[in-house]
Design an enzyme around this catalytic site. Structure first.
Site, PDB file in Angstrom:
ATOM      1  N   SER A 277      23.093  -6.482  11.347  1.00 33.47           N
ATOM      2  CA  SER A 277      22.258  -5.408  11.872  1.00 33.47           C
ATOM      3  C   SER A 277      21.009  -5.218  11.033  1.00 33.47           C
ATOM      4  CB  SER A 277      23.051  -4.109  11.890  1.00 33.47           C
ATOM      5  OG  SER A 277      23.309  -3.683  10.558  1.00 33.47           O
ATOM      6  N   LYS A 278      20.016  -4.652  11.683  1.00 39.10           N
ATOM      7  CA  LYS A 278      18.764  -4.351  11.011  1.00 39.10           C
ATOM      8  C   LYS A 278      18.995  -3.391   9.851  1.00 39.10           C
ATOM      9  CE  LYS A 278      15.348  -1.428  12.352  1.00 39.10           C
ATOM     10  NZ  LYS A 278      14.767  -1.017  11.057  1.00 39.10           N
ATOM     11  N   ARG A 279      19.886  -2.458  10.110  1.00 43.12           N
ATOM     12  CA  ARG A 279      20.176  -1.457   9.083  1.00 43.12           C
ATOM     13  C   ARG A 279      20.664  -2.114   7.791  1.00 43.12           C
ATOM     14  NH1 ARG A 279      24.909   0.924   9.563  1.00 43.12           N
ATOM     15  NH2 ARG A 279      25.206   1.698   7.455  1.00 43.12           N
ATOM     16  N   ASP A 282      17.937  -4.191   6.095  1.00 41.61           N
ATOM     17  CA  ASP A 282      17.017  -3.323   5.372  1.00 41.61           C
ATOM     18  C   ASP A 282      17.610  -2.918   4.033  1.00 41.61           C
ATOM     19  OD1 ASP A 282      15.357  -3.504   7.495  1.00 41.61           O
ATOM     20  OD2 ASP A 282      15.727  -1.486   8.272  1.00 41.61           O
ATOM     21  N   ASN A 306       8.726  -3.574  10.068  1.00 38.40           N
ATOM     22  CA  ASN A 306       9.786  -4.464   9.617  1.00 38.40           C
ATOM     23  C   ASN A 306       9.173  -5.829   9.379  1.00 38.40           C
ATOM     24  OD1 ASN A 306      12.461  -2.850  10.245  1.00 38.40           O
ATOM     25  ND2 ASN A 306      11.007  -2.485  11.896  1.00 38.40           N
TER      26      ASN A 306
END
Length: 523
Positions: A277-279, A282, A306
Site C-alpha cells: 500500500s501507498k501508506r 510512505d 508522491n
RNA sequence: GCCGCGUUCGUCUAUCGGUUAGGACACCUCCCUUUCACGGAGGUAAGAGGGGUUCGACUCCCCUACGCGGUACCA
C-alpha cells in the site's frame, strides 16, 4: 502468434489478445504496473495484442488525470499497448467502458430473459439496513442469495404485476445474477491449476447498477468476449469472484471463447502484512508510483506529492527488471535481464503462486547495476540538464568524464548529479573535523614553495600531485586525507589524483590554495 | 465467522521423487583501495508442524497451524 487453447473443450488455436484494464481512480501503483508488464510479456511472447482498456464504470471514484497518468506510466516503463486508449483504436473501439455503456444493458436483459438474472428494487439504504440487522443477529456477512432473495424486493419474490408497475413507474433497479444455490464451479487457472468454488458461498452479485452502468463483473465478461481477449491476467484479489465470471460467460453462451484466467500473486508490504500500500510505502520511505503523482490528503484536503520511481532516479529498464522478478522467475541464476529476454523467457507457468514481499533494497541494487552498465556518454546525456542547472559549465566530454568518475558510487541517476557536485562547482561544505585532526601548517608552506617554481599550464595534474606529495615528505596517510578534503570537501569520492586530473593543474592549484587558506582558519 | 489461495535462508527465489537443498539482495569477515564506492574471496542462514504414499520425499496425498485474499449498486 497463435496459442494452443488447452482447456476449452475443443482444442483450438487462438490469437493471443490480453488487456490491462485499470480503473482511473488514481496513480497506477507498482502492483498494477507488474500486472501490465505480465500482460505485455505474454502478448509479445506470442506475437499477440496488448490492449489498454479503461474501466471507469464507477463515476464516484473517477479521478481527473488518472487516465493520462496510466498512459504516461506505461510509456515510461516501455511496455506500451498496441491497441486501446492512448495507443490507437483497433477494431474494438471504444475502449473506455463509460463510452460502451449502451452495450451492456442488452446482455443484462438477456440474462434476465434466460432466467440467469433478475431485477432487484432494494435501495442501497434498505440493503445497508438489512445487512446491519443481519449482522446484529449474528450473520457475519449477509448474502443476497437463493435464500434471502425470496424475501428481498426483486423480480423473483415480487409478483409479475408488481414488477411491471414498479418498472413503469420508473423505480430504480439493478440486475442481479441469480447464483445457483449449491453447485460446484470448477475452472482452470494458468497459474494455480484447477480451482473449485461452491456457489453456496457466492451471492447474487449486481451486474447492472441502478444508473445503468455495468459493474466490473458484467463489463469485463462482455468486453473480454467482444474484444476477443484470450487471456485474463489479473491480481489474486479477483480469484474469489472468478466463478461468478465463469458462470456469466456460461449463461451468455460464451464459454467457448472465455479467456483463460491467470491470477497473479499479490505484492505484499515488506513485513508481509497485506497488499502493498501507498501508506506503507510512505512510512518506509520508498515510492509506490512509477511517476510522481499528486494525491489529496483525505483528512486535510491538502495536495500531497508522491514522488515516483522515475523522479527518484530509477531507470525504467531497471525498474521493470526488478518488478518482473517479483513473483516470476524464468529459472537459472541470471537476474539482470532485458525486456527482450523477458519476452523470450516468459511463461505464466513460471509465475509463482505465493505472494511476495516488496524489497526496496533489491530495487536499488537493480538500479545500481543498470547505472554502472550505462556508458559515460549516456549518463551525461541523461543528467545534462540538471547538472547544468546546478552550475556545471564545461562541455559534453568533460561531463562524460565526470559521470565516469562518479557512477561507481551512485545508485540513482540523481546521485550522479549530487554525489560529485564539488567537482563542477565550488566546494559547499568542508569536513572540519578531519582538518582539525590532520592539518599541518607546513603543508601550506610546502605548497607555496612547490608551486612557486612551476608553470601550471605545462603541468599534468597527476604529475603535480605526486610530485607535491613527495615534496612534502609526509607519509601518504598524513597528506592524503588533507588533499582529499581540500579537493572535495569530504572524505569520500574518486581517487585524489583522478579528481586532480579532472580539475586540471590550474584548477587543482586554485582549489588547493583556497582550501589551505580555509584550513588555516579552522585548525 | 465462512470461502478461496498460499507456506524453501531475514527477503526474492531455483528444485518439477534420489542435490553436500543452488543463486541473488541484505548482513558479517578478509582482500583490493591509506577515502567512499565498485570489484574479488569466504561466511552466517531455509523446506511451518504432524500423519501417510514410496526403496526413497522440499517435491505427491490428508490434517493442523499460520499468512494473504474475498465476503459492496469498488474495481
Amino acid at each position: 502468434m497463435l496459442y494452443f487453447h488447452y482447456f476449452s473443450g475443443i482444442m483450438s488455436e487462438r490469437r493471443v489478445r490480453v488487456r490491462f484494464a485499470p480503473s482511473p481512480t488514481g496513480g497506477l501503483h507498482i502492483g498494477g504496473v507488474r500486472t501490465a508488464l505480465f500482460n505485455y510479456l505474454l502478448a509479445k511472447k506470442h506475437g499477440g495484442d496488448f490492449i489498454l482498456r479503461i474501466e471507469d464504470t464507477d463515476q464516484n471514484r473517477f479521478v481527473e488525470g488518472a487516465e493520462e497518468y496510466i498512459i504516461n506510466a506505461l510509456k515510461w516503463c516501455g511496455i506500451e499497448p498496441n491497441e486501446g486508449i492512448g495507443f490507437g483504436d483497433g477494431a474494438h473501439a471504444p475502449y473506455r467502458q463509460s463510452e460502451r455503456k449502451p452495450m451492456y444493458r442488452q446482455y443484462a436483459e438477456r440474462l434476465v430473459e434466460s432466467g440467469h438474472a433478475y431485477y432487484a428494487f432494494d435501495t442501497e439504504e434498505e440493503l445497508d439496513k438489512w445487512r446491519e440487522d443481519m449482522t446484529a443477529q449474528g450473520v457475519p456477512s449477509p448474502q443476497y442469495n437463493a435464500v434471502t432473495r425470496q424475501y428481498l424486493k426483486n423480480s423473483t419474490s415480487l409478483s409479475a404485476d408488481e414488477v411491471k408497475t414498479r418498472m413503469e413507474r420508473g423505480d430504480k433497479y439493478v440486475v442481479r445474477f441469480k447464483m445457483p444455490r449449491n453447485d460446484d464451479v470448477k475452472f482452470h487457472d494458468l497459474i494455480r491449476g484447477w480451482v473449485t468454488f461452491n456457489t453456496s458461498q457466492l451471492d447474487d452479485k449486481v451486474l447492472l447498477k441502478n444508473d445503468g452502468m455495468p459493474t466490473y463483473h458484467l463489463a469485463h465478461v462482455v468486453d473480454d468476449t467482444l474484444m476477443e481477449i484470450s487471456h485474463a491476467i489479473r491480481g489474486e484479489e479477483w480469484l474469489p469472484s472468478a466463478p461468478l465470471h465463469v458462470l456469466c460467460f456460461r449463461a451468455l453462451g460464451w464459454e467457448s471463447t472465455m479467456p483463460q484466467y491467470a491470477h497473479l500473486p499479490l505484492i505484499l508490504n515488506p513485513d508481509g502484512k497485506g497488499k502493498l500500500s501507498k501508506r506503507y510505502a510512505d512510512k518506509l520511505g520508498f515510492p509506490s508510483f512509477p511517476l510522481s503523482w499528486t494525491t489529496t490528503n483525505k483528512e486535510t484536503g491538502a495536495p500531497e506529492l508522491n514522488v515516483g520511481y522515475k523522479e527518484t532516479g530509477f531507470f525504467p529498464d531497471a525498474f521493470i527488471n526488478f518488478l518482473a522478478l517479483i513473483g516470476w522467475h524464468p529459472g537459472g541464476d541470471k537476474e539482470l535481464i532485458t525486456l527482450d529476454e523477458m519476452i523470450e523467457l516468459f511463461s505464466l507457468e513460471k509465475v509463482h503462486k505465493a505472494g511476495a514481499r516488496f524489497d526496496y533494497e533489491k530495487a536499488k541494487w537493480f538500479n545500481q547495476q543498470y547505472l554502472k552498465a550505462r556508458s559515460n556518454v549516456e549518463l551525461a546525456a541523461a543528467v545534462k540538464k540538471d547538472i547544468e542547472a546546478a552550475g556545471f559549465t564545461l562541455g559534453d566530454s568533460k561531463l562524460a568524464e565526470y559521470c565516469g568518475l562518479i557512477k561507481e558510487r551512485a545508485t540513482f541517476i540523481t546521485d550522479v548529479v549530487t554525489l560529485g557536485m564539488y567537482l563542477y562547482k565550488d566546494i559547499q561544505y568542508y569536513d572540519d573535523e578531519t582538518i582539525k585532526k590532520k592539518w599541518k601548517p607546513e603543508i601550506k608552506s610546502k605548497w607555496d614553495e612547490y608551486v612557486a617554481s612551476k608553470d601550471l599550464s605545462a603541468l599534468e595534474a597527476d604529475v603535480m600531485m605526486n610530485e607535491f606529495i613527495a615534496f612534502t615528505g609526509l607519509k601518504t596517510g598524513e597528506i592524503m586525507p588533507v588533499l582529499r578534503v581540500a579537493l572535495a570537501g569530504i572524505l569520500q569520492g574518486p581517487p585524489v589524483v583522478d579528481m586532480a586530473k579532472f580539475l586540471g593543474a590550474k584548477g587543482t592549484a586554485e582549489r588547493l590554495k583556497k582550501s589551505f587558506d580555509y584550513f588555516e582558519s579552522v585548525r
